[in-house]
Design a protein around this motif. Structure first.
Motif, PDB file in Angstrom:
ATOM      1  N   GLN A  40     116.348  10.896 137.807  1.00  0.00           N
ATOM      2  CA  GLN A  40     117.398  11.669 137.134  1.00  0.00           C
ATOM      3  C   GLN A  40     117.319  13.131 137.533  1.00  0.00           C
ATOM      4  N   ALA A  41     116.114  13.687 137.477  1.00  0.00           N
ATOM      5  CA  ALA A  41     115.936  15.107 137.792  1.00  0.00           C
ATOM      6  C   ALA A  41     116.375  15.412 139.220  1.00  0.00           C
ATOM      7  N   LYS A  42     116.071  14.529 140.155  1.00  0.00           N
ATOM      8  CA  LYS A  42     116.458  14.750 141.553  1.00  0.00           C
ATOM      9  C   LYS A  42     117.970  14.694 141.723  1.00  0.00           C
ATOM     10  N   ILE A  43     118.614  13.738 141.041  1.00  0.00           N
ATOM     11  CA  ILE A  43     120.071  13.632 141.132  1.00  0.00           C
ATOM     12  C   ILE A  43     120.731  14.870 140.517  1.00  0.00           C
ATOM     13  N   LEU A  44     120.204  15.345 139.398  1.00  0.00           N
ATOM     14  CA  LEU A  44     120.769  16.541 138.764  1.00  0.00           C
ATOM     15  C   LEU A  44     120.590  17.762 139.652  1.00  0.00           C
ATOM     16  N   ASP A  45     119.431  17.878 140.315  1.00  0.00           N
ATOM     17  CA  ASP A  45     119.227  18.984 141.258  1.00  0.00           C
ATOM     18  C   ASP A  45     120.257  18.914 142.389  1.00  0.00           C
ATOM     19  N   LEU A  46     120.499  17.695 142.877  1.00  0.00           N
ATOM     20  CA  LEU A  46     121.495  17.507 143.941  1.00  0.00           C
ATOM     21  C   LEU A  46     122.870  17.960 143.473  1.00  0.00           C
ATOM     22  N   LEU A  47     123.297  17.505 142.289  1.00  0.00           N
ATOM     23  CA  LEU A  47     124.622  17.858 141.779  1.00  0.00           C
ATOM     24  C   LEU A  47     124.754  19.364 141.563  1.00  0.00           C
ATOM     25  N   ALA A  48     123.656  20.009 141.144  1.00  0.00           N
ATOM     26  CA  ALA A  48     123.691  21.451 140.915  1.00  0.00           C
ATOM     27  C   ALA A  48     123.874  22.223 142.221  1.00  0.00           C
ATOM     28  N   ARG A  49     123.422  21.649 143.342  1.00  0.00           N
ATOM     29  CA  ARG A  49     123.527  22.332 144.635  1.00  0.00           C
ATOM     30  C   ARG A  49     124.889  22.145 145.301  1.00  0.00           C
ATOM     31  N   LEU A  50     125.608  21.106 144.926  1.00  0.00           N
ATOM     32  CA  LEU A  50     126.892  20.834 145.571  1.00  0.00           C
ATOM     33  C   LEU A  50     127.912  21.919 145.230  1.00  0.00           C
ATOM     34  N   GLY A  51     128.800  22.197 146.158  1.00  0.00           N
ATOM     35  CA  GLY A  51     129.762  23.267 145.950  1.00  0.00           C
ATOM     36  C   GLY A  51     131.059  22.815 145.306  1.00  0.00           C
ATOM     37  N   THR A  52     131.058  21.666 144.633  1.00  0.00           N
ATOM     38  CA  THR A  52     132.283  21.154 144.010  1.00  0.00           C
ATOM     39  C   THR A  52     132.307  21.459 142.516  1.00  0.00           C
ATOM     40  N   GLY A  53     133.513  21.432 141.929  1.00  0.00           N
ATOM     41  CA  GLY A  53     133.628  21.477 140.483  1.00  0.00           C
ATOM     42  C   GLY A  53     133.106  20.179 139.887  1.00  0.00           C
ATOM     43  N   ARG A  54     132.777  20.206 138.588  1.00  0.00           N
ATOM     44  CA  ARG A  54     132.199  19.030 137.939  1.00  0.00           C
ATOM     45  C   ARG A  54     132.777  18.858 136.542  1.00  0.00           C
ATOM     46  N   LEU A  55     133.203  17.630 136.247  1.00  0.00           N
ATOM     47  CA  LEU A  55     133.412  17.209 134.869  1.00  0.00           C
ATOM     48  C   LEU A  55     132.345  16.165 134.602  1.00  0.00           C
ATOM     49  N   LEU A  56     131.407  16.484 133.737  1.00  0.00           N
ATOM     50  CA  LEU A  56     130.268  15.612 133.471  1.00  0.00           C
ATOM     51  C   LEU A  56     130.413  14.989 132.098  1.00  0.00           C
ATOM     52  N   ILE A  57     130.471  13.651 132.061  1.00  0.00           N
ATOM     53  CA  ILE A  57     130.628  12.907 130.814  1.00  0.00           C
ATOM     54  C   ILE A  57     129.264  12.351 130.432  1.00  0.00           C
ATOM     55  N   THR A  58     128.770  12.701 129.255  1.00  0.00           N
ATOM     56  CA  THR A  58     127.415  12.311 128.881  1.00  0.00           C
ATOM     57  C   THR A  58     127.246  12.378 127.371  1.00  0.00           C
ATOM     58  N   HIS A  59     126.150  11.782 126.882  1.00  0.00           N
ATOM     59  CA  HIS A  59     125.767  11.951 125.484  1.00  0.00           C
ATOM     60  C   HIS A  59     124.640  12.967 125.354  1.00  0.00           C
ATOM     61  N   ASP A  60     124.150  13.486 126.494  1.00  0.00           N
ATOM     62  CA  ASP A  60     122.905  14.233 126.526  1.00  0.00           C
ATOM     63  C   ASP A  60     123.159  15.716 126.786  1.00  0.00           C
ATOM     64  N   LEU A  61     122.918  16.539 125.774  1.00  0.00           N
ATOM     65  CA  LEU A  61     123.108  17.974 125.917  1.00  0.00           C
ATOM     66  C   LEU A  61     122.161  18.587 126.937  1.00  0.00           C
ATOM     67  N   ALA A  62     120.976  18.002 127.130  1.00  0.00           N
ATOM     68  CA  ALA A  62     120.036  18.538 128.107  1.00  0.00           C
ATOM     69  C   ALA A  62     120.594  18.452 129.516  1.00  0.00           C
ATOM     70  N   VAL A  63     121.358  17.395 129.794  1.00  0.00           N
ATOM     71  CA  VAL A  63     121.946  17.216 131.124  1.00  0.00           C
ATOM     72  C   VAL A  63     123.052  18.245 131.364  1.00  0.00           C
ATOM     73  N   VAL A  64     123.965  18.419 130.414  1.00  0.00           N
ATOM     74  CA  VAL A  64     125.036  19.398 130.619  1.00  0.00           C
ATOM     75  C   VAL A  64     124.476  20.815 130.671  1.00  0.00           C
ATOM     76  N   GLY A  65     123.337  21.039 130.034  1.00  0.00           N
ATOM     77  CA  GLY A  65     122.717  22.353 130.084  1.00  0.00           C
ATOM     78  C   GLY A  65     122.347  22.768 131.492  1.00  0.00           C
ATOM     79  N   ARG A  66     122.091  21.801 132.342  1.00  0.00           N
ATOM     80  CA  ARG A  66     121.718  22.106 133.728  1.00  0.00           C
ATOM     81  C   ARG A  66     122.927  22.231 134.646  1.00  0.00           C
ATOM     82  N   LEU A  67     124.046  21.620 134.284  1.00  0.00           N
ATOM     83  CA  LEU A  67     125.146  21.490 135.242  1.00  0.00           C
ATOM     84  C   LEU A  67     126.459  22.129 134.818  1.00  0.00           C
ATOM     85  N   CYS A  68     126.610  22.477 133.539  1.00  0.00           N
ATOM     86  CA  CYS A  68     127.940  22.865 133.054  1.00  0.00           C
ATOM     87  C   CYS A  68     127.914  24.211 132.345  1.00  0.00           C
ATOM     88  N   ARG A  69     128.866  25.050 132.696  1.00  0.00           N
ATOM     89  CA  ARG A  69     128.988  26.356 132.051  1.00  0.00           C
ATOM     90  C   ARG A  69     129.643  26.233 130.680  1.00  0.00           C
TER      91      ARG A  69
END
Length: 294
Positions: free
Chosen positions: A166-195
């Motif tokens: 999970q951590a590696k995939i999140l690091d990958l998504l954080a490095r990509l230059g695209t916009g993101r709509l992240l659907i999740t139940h986990d606030l810790a995940v959006v904390g890393r990827l979403c403004r």
């Protein structure tokens, strides 16, 4: 920040039964989280943003165009989904699966796309069953990136993976230059990827605002319960008491969370409107008390 997609007063349902109610939501380039437990309406709303579900009322806007009137060929290129547990065709080799999303003249980009998601280009010759779960998820992301999207719609992209992957995939998504709509139940995940994040309960936005502020000091009892129920990356889905009966969630009056809320009072029988409270929008009569930690 540029708004890529916007929902204005959108109500969605299956048949005549609405499951998402009057949602207004902006997806900007800074990354947006859509948070809530199973059944809250997150995936239904994501399907509407992808043009797969037509609103019962309200509109989806793609830039300055109503999605009903947009150039769907361009839209499909600009907005790419990465669904939870998305399967790769077991009969196709990895390289061929990615190449499907590319014009014939651009299929030499496959090795570069594999490298972009942290995979050895030699994996292009393997079939999905020869890859680990984390590798398969990276292939799915590479296939989505093949179209050169401006926005990835990610529905629980790490839920089936162990914590390290999970951590590696999140690091990958954080490095990509695209916009993101992240659907999740986990606030810790959006904390890393979403403004910015929106919290849904029973198909309604109950809180929205900067993700860092929602994490630090939730203003809605449901947001606070979600935060407290998932204390670490990879935690179990939140359980916040018993679920309301469908009739309770769909009542025209009253807060839909009141049957599970420790702060519920008689006033909660009146539907709370979304209002500005200390830098975010909250649908709760007692938001100020929640912020004070009561």
């Amino acid at each position: 920040m540029t708004t890529l997609l916007r929902a204005e007063g959108v109500t969605l349902g299956y048949g005549r039964t609405p499951v998402v109610h009057d949602v207004t939501l902006d997806i900007t380039e800074g990354g947006v989280g859509l948070i809530g437990e199973s059944g809250s309406g997150k995936t239904t709303l994501a399907r509407a943003f992808l043009g797969l579900l037509t609103p019962m009322s309200g509109d989806i806007w793609y830039g300055d165009q109503n999605l009903k009137e947009a150039d769907m060929r361009r839209f499909r290129r600009d907005v790419q989904p990465v669904f939870q547990g998305e399967a790769l065709d077991p009969r196709m080799r990895v390289g061929a699966s990615i190449a499907e999303a590319l014009p014939r003249a651009a299929r030499d980009r496959v090795p570069g796309l594999l490298q972009q998601v942290g995979l050895d280009p030699e994996l292009a010759g393997r079939r999905p069953h020869q890859l680990s779960g984390g590798q398969r998820q990276r292939v799915v992301i590479a296939r989505a990136l093949a179209a050169g999207p401006r926005l990835l719609v990610l529905d629980e992209p790490t839920s089936a993976l162990d914590v390290t992957v999970q951590a590696k995939i999140l690091d990958l998504l954080a490095r990509l230059g695209t916009g993101r709509l992240l659907i999740t139940h986990d606030l810790a995940v959006v904390g890393r990827l979403c403004r910015t994040s929106y919290v849904l309960f029973a198909g309604r936005v109950v809180e929205s605002g900067p993700t860092a502020e929602l994490l630090d000091a939730p203003a809605h009892p449901y947001t606070r319960a979600l935060r407290d129920a998932v204390p670490r990356l990879g935690g179990e889905p939140p359980r916040v008491g018993a679920r309301p009966e469908p009739s309770a969630a769909g009542e025209p009056g009253g807060c839909p969370f009141r049957s599970r809320c420790p702060l519920a009072v008689a006033e909660c029988g009146r539907t709370p409107a979304l209002r500005e409270v200390e830098g975010r929008r909250v649908a709760c009569h007692r938001a100020e008390e929640v912020l004070r930690g009561r």
